[in-house]
Design an enzyme around this catalytic site. Structure first.
Site, PDB file in Angstrom:
ATOM      1  N   GLU A   1       0.887  -1.172   0.000  1.00 16.82           N
ATOM      2  CA  GLU A   1       0.000   0.000   0.000  1.00 16.82           C
ATOM      3  C   GLU A   1       0.913   1.207   0.000  1.00 16.82           C
ATOM      4  O   GLU A   1       1.528   1.532   1.029  1.00 16.82           O
ATOM      5  CB  GLU A   1      -0.877   0.009   1.262  1.00 16.82           C
ATOM      6  CG  GLU A   1      -1.773  -1.201   1.426  1.00 16.82           C
ATOM      7  CD  GLU A   1      -2.897  -1.270   0.410  1.00 16.82           C
ATOM      8  OE1 GLU A   1      -3.178  -0.238  -0.243  1.00 16.82           O
ATOM      9  OE2 GLU A   1      -3.481  -2.350   0.251  1.00 16.82           O
TER      10      GLU A   1
ATOM     11  N   CYS B   1      -2.642   8.455   3.043  1.00 16.99           N
ATOM     12  CA  CYS B   1      -2.373   8.043   1.664  1.00 16.99           C
ATOM     13  C   CYS B   1      -3.531   8.456   0.764  1.00 16.99           C
ATOM     14  O   CYS B   1      -3.326   8.827  -0.386  1.00 16.99           O
ATOM     15  CB  CYS B   1      -2.089   6.556   1.587  1.00 16.99           C
ATOM     16  SG  CYS B   1      -3.380   5.512   2.264  1.00 16.99           S
TER      17      CYS B   1
END
Ligand code: ADP
Length: 471
Positions: A244, A278
């Site tokens: 990720e 993110c």
């Protein structure tokens, strides 16, 4: 200094001192507030070997028994939620209500995964054949977490790894190790020895862990640059990878949207966790006719946001988590000042700690650093567009593809545009909605694989086909 002076490692069910110690800084003051254990390569080896030894018995337990252990861990963590939340503010910087939310998220992830199961699936059943697929665990999983959501991301990785029968060596980011260490202390007597090991490093053991031949999988959340290094070091024994990585997520506002309502939501999505998410909004595209009005609204919101030590009541945004990131964000702001117009913020806040004023910038060219790079801080570029085709190509012109948001009164228009965006998730008229049963991950260089949902469980297993002739 903290009263709680013994943040230790968890190896083979025991809380142990590190080979040395290291200091942890509170980003709201910029000063050391605690020390914790720091592992050396020998302790990393002990942790991997403990996880390897624990694997046969843990993996042979039925799901229900592993689930019961995870549920007990969730209860124990919840019972210490207040302590964990305060510690999270001190090491990470976010406002206390947000830290409480993160602890609750970690508990929720453990509970959700505690109830999941990958059953044997029948692929074909005929008079001649029975073909089934069993999902088997991989072995020792290394989890590597960053400093923006140290506790929630740890739980999001450890829970699916353990429920599917793997054992874990977890490594938090060096600047936010304390909540991971405290979690280790809380669950030490609940999990069988070696099932979860927690190693703390000073950014020096990640490569050893991801290159280790007894580690079968790495679940990593962090920057794309480090993700690439993880991928390289995983090649030795063909480790499975869940990566990720970074994002440069665009918010696209359509001309039918309500400016003030959307401004607030886009602003929240950009400034959440001081922009260190993110999935934060990292660039905004508005129709040219709405551009000035949107810039005015965002400016107003930027001046009104209360930035303070996360432990102080009323703080809406805390500091940037560490000095390196703080300096990087200030450099990106300097580049933006030279190439566009800063509407609000644009400076560090004059006080101790790593505080940056919420910053909104307009009139930047598409090749400005703030538009191309992932800023990971409280700084938002606002860009104007003239046509849908143009905005689609500018949004997709990025090596990243984590997520994107679309804001419109017309859901069908939103859907049609969403189909054209290169991203792992596209939200229409909402943001940061990530249910546990919905897969999450990145397109392009924002990641590999999917967390959460059935896909997120399967990621921690491999398929074994059993093909039987009944004849
Ligand atoms: P940042 O650049 O902000 O420090 P990173 O993506 O490098 O963020 O860090 C995320 C996590 O990756 C941290 O836990 C860090 O210690 C770890 N890490 C750093 N270098 C490596 C590496 N070579 N291999 C594996 N993990 C690493």
């Amino acid at each position: 200094m903290e009263a709680h002076l013994t943040y230790r490692l968890l190896i083979d069910g025991k809380l142990v001192d590190g080979a040395s110690t290291m200091d942890v800084i509170n980003p709201a003051s910029g000063t050391v507030f605690a020390t914790c254990a720091r592992a050396d390569p020998g302790q990393l080896e002990q942790a991997v070997q403990a996880a390897k030894r624990a694997f046969p018995s843990w993996s042979s337990l039925p799901y229900a028994e592993r689930g019961a252990v995870l549920a007990r861990a969730a209860d124990a963590i919840e019972a210490r939620a207040g302590e964990l939340a305060t510690l999270l503010v001190k090491e990470q910087g976010k406002p206390l209500p947000h830290a409480r939310g993160e602890v609750a998220g970690a508990v929720g992830a453990l509970r959700w995964f505690a109830n999941q199961k990958l059953d044997i699936e029948t692929l074909r059943e005929t008079e001649q054949d029975r073909i089934v697929e069993q999902r088997t665990p991989l072995g020792v999983v290394a989890t590597i977490t960053p400093w923006n959501f140290p506790l929630a991301l740890l739980a999001m990785k450890v829970a699916p790894a353990l429920i599917t029968g793997n054992t874990v060596v977890a490594k938090p980011a060096p600047s936010t190790p304390l909540t991971s260490a405290l979690l280790g202390e809380i669950v030490a007597d609940i999990l069988p020895p070696g099932v979860l090991n927690i190693i703390i490093d000073a950014n020096d053991l990640g490569g050893l862990l991801t290159g280790h031949c007894d580690v079968a999988m790495v679940s990593f959340t962090g920057s794309t640059a480090t993700g690439r290094r993880v991928m390289e070091s995983a090649a030795s024994n063909l480790k499975r990878l869940l990566l990720e990585l970074g994002g440069n997520d665009a918010a696209i506002i359509l001309d039918d949207a309500d400016v003030s309502e959307v401004a607030q939501r886009v602003f929240n999505g950009a400034m959440a966790n001081a922009g260190q998410v993110c999935l934060a909004v990292k660039r905004v595209y508005a129709p040219r006719g709405m551009y000035d009005a949107l810039c005015d609204e965002l400016t107003r919101l930027g001046s009104a946001l209360v930035v303070d030590d996360g432990l102080n009541q009323g703080a809406q945004m805390g500091p940037v988590q560490n000095r390196q990131q703080y300096e990087k964000v200030l450099q990106i702001i300097e580049d933006a000042r030279a190439r566009g117009n800063i509407l609000v913020g644009g400076t560090a806040i004059e006080r101790d700690g790593y505080f940056i004023a919420p910053t909104v910038v307009r009139d930047l060219p598409d090749d400005a650093r703030l538009v191309r790079e992932e800023q990971f801080g409280p700084v938002l570029p606002v860009l104007a567009y003239d046509s849908i085709d143009e905005v689609v190509s500018r949004v997709n012109d990025s090596e990243y593809g984590l997520s994107s948001t679309i804001w419109t009164k017309d859901v069908d228009r939103g859907m049609a545009l969403a189909l054209r965006i290169e991203a792992g998730t596209v939200w229409v008229n909402k943001h940061l909605d990530g249910p546990m049963d919905i897969p999450f991950g990145g397109a392009k260089q924002s990641g590999i694989g999917r967390a959460k949902g059935v896909e997120g469980l399967k990621a921690f297993t491999q398929a074994k086909v059993i093909n039987i002739s009944k004849g």
